[in-house]
Design a protein around this motif. Structure first.
Motif, PDB file in Angstrom:
ATOM      1  N   THR A   1       0.825  -1.207   0.000  1.00 35.43           N
ATOM      2  CA  THR A   1       0.000   0.000   0.000  1.00 35.43           C
ATOM      3  C   THR A   1       0.859   1.256   0.000  1.00 35.43           C
ATOM      4  O   THR A   1       0.605   2.194  -0.757  1.00 35.43           O
ATOM      5  N   SER A   2       1.882   1.273   0.841  1.00 32.20           N
ATOM      6  CA  SER A   2       2.743   2.461   0.918  1.00 32.20           C
ATOM      7  C   SER A   2       3.464   2.703  -0.402  1.00 32.20           C
ATOM      8  O   SER A   2       3.614   3.855  -0.835  1.00 32.20           O
ATOM      9  N   GLN A   3       3.888   1.629  -1.051  1.00 31.74           N
ATOM     10  CA  GLN A   3       4.569   1.789  -2.330  1.00 31.74           C
ATOM     11  C   GLN A   3       3.655   2.407  -3.375  1.00 31.74           C
ATOM     12  O   GLN A   3       4.051   3.315  -4.121  1.00 31.74           O
ATOM     13  N   MET A   4       2.423   1.914  -3.455  1.00 33.69           N
ATOM     14  CA  MET A   4       1.490   2.433  -4.452  1.00 33.69           C
ATOM     15  C   MET A   4       1.084   3.873  -4.154  1.00 33.69           C
ATOM     16  O   MET A   4       1.013   4.707  -5.072  1.00 33.69           O
ATOM     17  N   VAL A   5       0.820   4.172  -2.889  1.00 31.44           N
ATOM     18  CA  VAL A   5       0.429   5.545  -2.540  1.00 31.44           C
ATOM     19  C   VAL A   5       1.570   6.510  -2.825  1.00 31.44           C
ATOM     20  O   VAL A   5       1.355   7.604  -3.373  1.00 31.44           O
ATOM     21  N   ASP A   6       2.792   6.134  -2.478  1.00 28.96           N
ATOM     22  CA  ASP A   6       3.941   6.991  -2.766  1.00 28.96           C
ATOM     23  C   ASP A   6       4.156   7.147  -4.269  1.00 28.96           C
ATOM     24  O   ASP A   6       4.549   8.217  -4.749  1.00 28.96           O
ATOM     25  N   PHE A   7       3.919   6.067  -5.013  1.00 26.36           N
ATOM     26  CA  PHE A   7       4.065   6.144  -6.469  1.00 26.36           C
ATOM     27  C   PHE A   7       3.047   7.109  -7.068  1.00 26.36           C
ATOM     28  O   PHE A   7       3.384   7.939  -7.912  1.00 26.36           O
ATOM     29  N   MET A   8       1.798   7.007  -6.622  1.00 23.99           N
ATOM     30  CA  MET A   8       0.769   7.895  -7.153  1.00 23.99           C
ATOM     31  C   MET A   8       1.040   9.346  -6.766  1.00 23.99           C
ATOM     32  O   MET A   8       0.812  10.261  -7.567  1.00 23.99           O
ATOM     33  N   ASP A   9       1.540   9.548  -5.563  1.00 21.36           N
ATOM     34  CA  ASP A   9       1.904  10.911  -5.161  1.00 21.36           C
ATOM     35  C   ASP A   9       3.091  11.423  -5.968  1.00 21.36           C
ATOM     36  O   ASP A   9       3.178  12.611  -6.264  1.00 21.36           O
ATOM     37  N   GLY A  10       4.005  10.504  -6.304  1.00 25.99           N
ATOM     38  CA  GLY A  10       5.194  10.923  -7.051  1.00 25.99           C
ATOM     39  C   GLY A  10       4.878  11.406  -8.451  1.00 25.99           C
ATOM     40  O   GLY A  10       5.528  12.325  -8.957  1.00 25.99           O
ATOM     41  N   ILE A  11       3.900  10.800  -9.105  1.00 25.19           N
ATOM     42  CA  ILE A  11       3.518  11.243 -10.450  1.00 25.19           C
ATOM     43  C   ILE A  11       2.367  12.250 -10.419  1.00 25.19           C
ATOM     44  O   ILE A  11       1.788  12.562 -11.461  1.00 25.19           O
ATOM     45  N   ASN A  12       2.043  12.724  -9.219  1.00 27.15           N
ATOM     46  CA  ASN A  12       1.052  13.790  -9.034  1.00 27.15           C
ATOM     47  C   ASN A  12      -0.316  13.369  -9.579  1.00 27.15           C
ATOM     48  O   ASN A  12      -0.958  14.096 -10.335  1.00 27.15           O
ATOM     49  N   THR A  13      -0.732  12.169  -9.193  1.00 27.59           N
ATOM     50  CA  THR A  13      -2.028  11.649  -9.618  1.00 27.59           C
ATOM     51  C   THR A  13      -2.946  11.535  -8.411  1.00 27.59           C
ATOM     52  O   THR A  13      -2.502  11.146  -7.332  1.00 27.59           O
ATOM     53  N   ARG A  14      -4.200  11.847  -8.591  1.00 24.29           N
ATOM     54  CA  ARG A  14      -5.157  11.747  -7.497  1.00 24.29           C
ATOM     55  C   ARG A  14      -5.323  10.294  -7.086  1.00 24.29           C
ATOM     56  O   ARG A  14      -5.327   9.384  -7.927  1.00 24.29           O
ATOM     57  N   ASN A  15      -5.500  10.095  -5.811  1.00 24.30           N
ATOM     58  CA  ASN A  15      -5.572   8.737  -5.287  1.00 24.30           C
ATOM     59  C   ASN A  15      -6.428   8.727  -4.025  1.00 24.30           C
ATOM     60  O   ASN A  15      -6.697   9.778  -3.422  1.00 24.30           O
ATOM     61  N   LEU A  16      -6.839   7.534  -3.632  1.00 21.70           N
ATOM     62  CA  LEU A  16      -7.549   7.386  -2.365  1.00 21.70           C
ATOM     63  C   LEU A  16      -6.595   7.624  -1.204  1.00 21.70           C
ATOM     64  O   LEU A  16      -5.377   7.441  -1.335  1.00 21.70           O
ATOM     65  N   SER A  17      -7.136   7.989  -0.083  1.00 21.90           N
ATOM     66  CA  SER A  17      -6.305   8.182   1.101  1.00 21.90           C
ATOM     67  C   SER A  17      -5.824   6.824   1.612  1.00 21.90           C
ATOM     68  O   SER A  17      -6.403   5.772   1.299  1.00 21.90           O
ATOM     69  N   ARG A  18      -4.781   6.849   2.411  1.00 18.61           N
ATOM     70  CA  ARG A  18      -4.247   5.597   2.970  1.00 18.61           C
ATOM     71  C   ARG A  18      -5.297   4.908   3.844  1.00 18.61           C
ATOM     72  O   ARG A  18      -5.385   3.675   3.864  1.00 18.61           O
ATOM     73  N   ARG A  19      -6.061   5.688   4.549  1.00 16.79           N
ATOM     74  CA  ARG A  19      -7.076   5.093   5.423  1.00 16.79           C
ATOM     75  C   ARG A  19      -8.143   4.366   4.609  1.00 16.79           C
ATOM     76  O   ARG A  19      -8.546   3.240   4.947  1.00 16.79           O
ATOM     77  N   THR A  20      -8.619   5.002   3.521  1.00 14.94           N
ATOM     78  CA  THR A  20      -9.615   4.352   2.669  1.00 14.94           C
ATOM     79  C   THR A  20      -9.026   3.123   1.993  1.00 14.94           C
ATOM     80  O   THR A  20      -9.694   2.085   1.869  1.00 14.94           O
ATOM     81  N   TRP A  21      -7.793   3.231   1.539  1.00 11.54           N
ATOM     82  CA  TRP A  21      -7.116   2.111   0.882  1.00 11.54           C
ATOM     83  C   TRP A  21      -7.050   0.913   1.841  1.00 11.54           C
ATOM     84  O   TRP A  21      -7.394  -0.216   1.463  1.00 11.54           O
ATOM     85  N   ASN A  22      -6.602   1.153   3.055  1.00  9.57           N
ATOM     86  CA  ASN A  22      -6.498   0.068   4.036  1.00  9.57           C
ATOM     87  C   ASN A  22      -7.866  -0.493   4.405  1.00  9.57           C
ATOM     88  O   ASN A  22      -8.006  -1.697   4.631  1.00  9.57           O
ATOM     89  N   MET A  23      -8.874   0.374   4.470  1.00  9.01           N
ATOM     90  CA  MET A  23     -10.214  -0.089   4.804  1.00  9.01           C
ATOM     91  C   MET A  23     -10.752  -1.033   3.735  1.00  9.01           C
ATOM     92  O   MET A  23     -11.349  -2.077   4.044  1.00  9.01           O
ATOM     93  N   VAL A  24     -10.550  -0.699   2.461  1.00  6.53           N
ATOM     94  CA  VAL A  24     -11.023  -1.560   1.372  1.00  6.53           C
ATOM     95  C   VAL A  24     -10.289  -2.897   1.394  1.00  6.53           C
ATOM     96  O   VAL A  24     -10.892  -3.959   1.178  1.00  6.53           O
ATOM     97  N   GLU A  25      -8.996  -2.862   1.668  1.00  3.35           N
ATOM     98  CA  GLU A  25      -8.235  -4.112   1.741  1.00  3.35           C
ATOM     99  C   GLU A  25      -8.732  -4.998   2.871  1.00  3.35           C
ATOM    100  O   GLU A  25      -8.949  -6.201   2.688  1.00  3.35           O
TER     101      GLU A  25
END
Length: 584
Positions: free
Chosen positions: A131-155
């Protein structure tokens, strides 16, 4: 390969329900055919996606999108809503009287969760990306993404239960197929344990059991560390649980292959008493060869002969064929081979060395009989503990395939990541789901076909090795990912129906305990930089106090309450000069 492709096409057509090919079928004019509906769904599913700048999308809506209008639209009349990878644009045109034009990037599955966001979460976990890798990747390319809390909740609530459910379904099918295929026969199983971290601080122990006949994993047990017990106690407990499950499903275990874990023998004895069957415990050959070579490598005189000894060891275990005496004859021939004796007429199974009669070693000399190296080698091979282990290594069985599965588990749950800290670690459900991903991938792709060349021989690829020369490896058909499709299908269904599983271990009492523990840790926490700041502050306070004392002294001399005012200074000097002779 051509026949296989045609069969897949026919199977796919049968799934689509192509009723037009049936001469007796007459579609209803008022109803849509399944082909039209399914073709639209498939077209949308197979549609490629692009990363586009938001500014470029909004520019397209500066002109009215209603047919026949084309008027300019103010930027204030364009409303944009974002939910992760979901984007909805509402355009209001003041020139035409039509309703607001609404456009969205993809569909919402449930609430604010879109299909693209759910696909991203599923694909990242099923391909071993954290999760951290994907969230950091999406932030790195300046793309909108779900929050870490929502991401973890869905998982936690949808994805992990779906992965476990899909694996349990395939596991039951594999067990039934194995029992049905080898009905009336005894099955050979192999097992090995894997700890989540190196050393003696492991929290999880994963024990896998694999069928040596089908090369598929038939079961696993993820054991957690119990209070007051060490990490080594988890492996036999996990092995007992998973083997007990297989025995209860009427699986006849004839042989069980394991490493030289001392507690596994006790587990096998308990399983035998429970199932009233006889199970042969066999040791993995690779572990025994490694143990022997580790001791032989310390003998200086045997260093030139290490490659020969290793080859002879593997040759001996391969030729044992379940006979302990035969294995001993082959192993005892190794010291004789090193001294130049290649014929053994007194033996029953090995009469001479397998090499040619004109054999001569290259770049090394034969050792002398009764030399230090030969005697040391004889002592290693005749060790009582080693002889007892050799009795359980006569069938040339391996656990190498289990080690390969353990290596695949590392892709989804890497050991280099800190898996256990005070307040943050992989929960049991998360760790189980990551293991299930590895096992689903292994069971689906382990028996892939070998690609044959034009001359009818297997196609090879050259692989470099860490030690030694490069070697060839057969090339197989590319791996498939059908299991991810079933995980997606199951997870989508769970999300649409709202069948959310409760987050594991999160209760109000647990939440309060965690918050209390956090407050205590934050209150006691002091880094070395914080301590350095405190020392500097104490030093500054001390200097300020010293400066204040000096100021008090100066103020004291400058105040009117001082007894010495300078009057009578001349008289005092005369008194000192008169007493000078007395002192000196």
């Amino acid at each position: 390969m051509g026949n296989l492709t045609e069969a897949r096409k026919k199977k796919k057509q049968s799934y689509r329900g192509e009723k037009t090919k049936d001469p007796e079928y007459k579609p209803d004019k008022n109803d849509e055919t399944d082909d039209e509906c399914q073709s639209d769904d498939e077209a949308e599913k197979n549609c490629k996606k692009q990363i586009v700048a938001e500014k470029k999308i909004i520019e397209l809506f500066e002109i009215c999108r209603h047919e026949g209008c084309g008027a300019r639209v103010l930027v204030d009349d364009i409303q944009v809503v974002y939910h992760g990878q979901y984007m909805r644009v509402t355009q209001h045109c003041a020139s035409c009287k039509n309703e607001d034009f609404v456009w969205e990037t993809n569909k919402l599955v449930k609430g604010r969760l879109s299909e693209t966001s759910l696909d991203l979460i599923i694909e990242s976990q099923c391909n071993g990306l954290g999760t951290s890798q994907m969230v950091d990747f999406m932030d790195g390319i300046n793309t909108r993404n779900l929050s870490r809390r929502t991401w973890n909740m869905v998982e936690q609530t949808y994805l992990y239960p779906s992965i476990i459910e899909v694996y349990r379904h395939t596991e039951n099918k594999n067990r039934k197929k194995c029992v049905k295929k080898h009905k009336g026969e005894k099955i050979t199983l192999a097992g090995d344990g894997r700890y989540d971290s190196a050393g003696f601080s492991s929290f999880y122990c994963l024990y896998l059991v694999l069928c040596c006949m089908t090369n598929k994993v038939l079961g696993f047990q993820l054991e957690t560390k119990q209070p007051g017990k060490g990490s080594a106690s988890m492996e036999p407990v996990a092995a007992k649980k998973v083997l007990g499950e297989l025995v209860t499903e009427n699986m006849r275990i004839g042989m069980f292959v394991s490493d030289r874990c001392t507690n596994i023998g006790k587990v096998i004895t308990e399983i035998e008493e429970k199932s009233n069957t006889s199970i042969t415990l066999e040791y993995d050959v690779w572990h025994l060869v490694k143990s022997l070579l580790k001791e032989i490598r310390h003998v200086t005189e045997l260093q030139p002969w290490m490659e020969t000894i290793k080859n002879f060891l593997w040759f001996s275990f391969n030729k044992a064929e379940g006979n302990y005496e035969r294995l001993l004859e082959y192993l005892r021939a190794i010291p004789n081979h090193l001294v130049g004796v290649h014929s053994f007429p007194e033996n029953r199974y090995l009469k001479r060395c397998p090499h040619s009669s004109d054999y001569s070693p290259e770049d090394k000399m034969f050792l002398k009989p009764n030399s230090r190296g030969v005697n040391r080698l004889n002592n290693i091979l005749s060790n009582e503990r080693m002889l007892e282990a050799l009795k359980k290594a006569t069938h040339f069985k391996h656990t190498g395939l289990v080690e390969m599965v353990n290596s695949l588990v590392t892709k989804y749950a890497p050991k280099r990541k800190i898996t256990l800290t005070i307040l943050n670690f992989y929960g049991h459900r998360a760790m189980t789901a990551k293991v299930c991903c590895a096992l689903l991938s292994h069971n689906e792709n382990i028996n892939r076909d070998i690609i044959m060349g034009e001359d009818g021989t297997p196609k090879l690829e050259i692989k470099k090795q860490r030690h030694g020369p490069p070697r060839g490896r057969v090339v197989r058909v590319p791996s498939t990912r059908f299991w991810i499709y079933w995980v997606k299908k199951r997870c989508m269904k769970q999300v649409k129906n709202g069948n959310a599983s409760p987050i594991e271990g999160i209760t109000e009492e647990k939440r309060m305990e965690t918050q209390k523990l956090k407050d205590e840790i934050y209150a006691k926490h002091q880094s070395r930089y914080a301590r350095q700041t405190e020392v500097e502050k104490e030093k500054q306070d001390f200097e300020e106090e010293t400066d204040n004392d000096e100021d008090d002294v100066l103020n004291c001399f400058n105040s009117s309450d001082v007894y010495y005012t300078g009057e009578g200074e001349d008289d005092f000097s005369q008194d000192l000069s008169s007493d000078e002779d007395y002192f000196f």
